[in-house]
Design an enzyme around this catalytic site. Structure first.
Site, mmCIF file in Angstrom:
data_model
loop_
_atom_site.group_PDB
_atom_site.id
_atom_site.type_symbol
_atom_site.label_atom_id
_atom_site.label_comp_id
_atom_site.label_asym_id
_atom_site.label_seq_id
_atom_site.Cartn_x
_atom_site.Cartn_y
_atom_site.Cartn_z
ATOM 1 N N LYS A 76 0.785 -1.235 0.000
ATOM 2 C CA LYS A 76 0.000 0.000 0.000
ATOM 3 C C LYS A 76 0.816 1.283 0.000
ATOM 4 O O LYS A 76 0.270 2.360 0.187
ATOM 5 C CB LYS A 76 -0.928 0.001 1.221
ATOM 6 C CG LYS A 76 -2.000 -1.056 1.150
ATOM 7 C CD LYS A 76 -3.118 -0.777 2.119
ATOM 8 C CE LYS A 76 -4.231 -1.786 1.956
ATOM 9 N NZ LYS A 76 -5.096 -1.866 3.100
ATOM 10 N N LYS A 78 -12.844 -12.053 -1.126
ATOM 11 C CA LYS A 78 -12.902 -12.155 0.332
ATOM 12 C C LYS A 78 -13.999 -11.218 0.850
ATOM 13 O O LYS A 78 -14.130 -10.090 0.354
ATOM 14 C CB LYS A 78 -11.536 -11.731 0.898
ATOM 15 C CG LYS A 78 -11.434 -11.876 2.380
ATOM 16 C CD LYS A 78 -10.076 -11.391 2.858
ATOM 17 C CE LYS A 78 -10.110 -11.343 4.376
ATOM 18 N NZ LYS A 78 -8.933 -10.785 4.970
ATOM 19 N N LYS A 96 -16.224 -5.255 4.004
ATOM 20 C CA LYS A 96 -17.098 -4.080 3.939
ATOM 21 C C LYS A 96 -16.657 -3.157 2.797
ATOM 22 O O LYS A 96 -17.474 -2.577 2.101
ATOM 23 C CB LYS A 96 -16.978 -3.330 5.273
ATOM 24 C CG LYS A 96 -18.176 -2.509 5.609
ATOM 25 C CD LYS A 96 -18.042 -1.999 7.036
ATOM 26 C CE LYS A 96 -19.398 -1.687 7.594
ATOM 27 N NZ LYS A 96 -19.386 -1.377 9.000
#
Ligand code: SF4
Length: 319
Positions: free
Chosen positions: A105, A181, A184
């Site tokens: 990231k 997966k 949210k």
């Protein structure tokens, strides 16, 4: 766990059920890590309080017992920040930049806070002198880092910390409606606060075997996200779902209706408890305060040992 608000079936099967089992064998510290949440999104803090509240409700609704564990908010125990600072002196920047989570990231998140979050995580663990940390395999490197920092501190000053170990458990794979997966952030999840009707509706949108277009076509349960849910919620799945799926006798609509029914049945007690807890918001905040108070006591005790080992307990020396 980061305060993401109300939890979903993936969180329930991937973490909460495991914690509920573990609380009978270990005293646990369950920390809702609001400071960690800032590493990915430091600008939007207005709903943090609500997200923490909803998460605490789900912890309790899933069966965590405040007699067996301390549930608390990370920022309510300031010693996390103090130990984080001390640990940050004991680690090099290249060690942190090599971590896979940073590499994944680093293009979107390049703050100092993001680079250092595994160090804060190590402080979260060592502050309670934890010896076991229930985590998934993806966190293995971070537990290794916590252990490494504990060893470095003990060698540099004197032995204060246990060397924490990961406590891996077999976590069932839960996929979301799009086959990725359950998360949210992908909006493919089944929240625990969904109604039965919302749950059924979400189940009906699930991807299945793309080669099974209609009833009669042979299916492959081993690649189907719905079958993964059956493996958890339908005890007779091996005999009653997999074989008729393979022969084509079972259609996907019927199969989804069956899992929606079984899932709703399994979630019913959690939803009932959730509804009851929501009527008592003060109780939830009391639980978090009581948890913080227990955690603080332990954390303060550890930090006294840390300061003593480092000979930075100046005030104590003066007496
Ligand atoms: S019948 Fe069930 S297990 Fe088989 S592909 Fe369809 S949804 Fe999946």
């Amino acid at each position: 766990m980061q305060p993401t608000g109300s939890l979903h079936v993936g969180n329930l099967e991937g973490a909460l059920r495991n914690w509920v089992r573990l609380q009978d064998s270990y005293w646990m510290y369950l920390c809702i890590v609001d400071w960690h949440a800032l590493t990915a999104d430091f600008e939007h803090t207005a709903d943090l309080k609500e997200r923490i509240f909803q998460m605490a409700v789900d912890f309790l609704a899933a069966g965590l017992d405040t007699e067996k564990c301390a549930i608390f908010i990370q920022s309510e125990v300031k010693e996390h920040a103090e130990l984080h600072l001390i640990f940050s002196m004991l680690i090099t920047v290249p060690t942190l930049t090599r971590l896979p989570t940073y590499q994944e990231k680093k293009d979107e998140l390049d703050s100092y806070g993001f680079l250092g979050y595994p160090v804060l995580q190590a402080a979260d663990i060592c502050l309670y002198n934890a010896n076991k940390v229930p985590v998934g395999k993806d966190q293995e490197k971070h537990i290794w880092l916590a252990k490494d920092l504990a060893i470095r501190f003990n060698k540099t000053y004197r032995k204060v910390f246990n060397e924490p170990e990961a406590l891996f458990t077999t976590i069932p794979l839960i996929l979301g409606a799009d086959g990725r997966k359950m998360s949210k952030s992908y909006d493919n999840h089944i929240p625990l606060d969904y109604t039965e009707a919302q749950t059924t509706k979400r189940i009906m949108t699930y991807f299945t075997d793309p080669l099974k277009v209609k009833k009669g076509d042979p299916g492959r349960p081993e690649i189907c996200p719905i079958y993964l849910l059956h493996q958890i919620y339908t005890p007779t799945h091996a005999a009653e779902i997999a074989p008729p799926c393979r022969t084509g006798e079972l259609g996907c609509v019927e199969c989804k209706e069956e899992i929606a029914k079984n899932l709703n049945k399994a979630l019913a007690p959690i939803r009932k408890k959730r509804g009851e807890l929501l009527k008592e918001p003060d109780y939830i905040w009391d639980v978090l305060e009581e948890g913080a108070s227990r955690a603080r006591e332990r954390a303060q005790n550890m930090m006294e040992k840390v300061r003593s080992a480092m000979k930075t307990d100046y005030r104590k020396k003066k007496k």
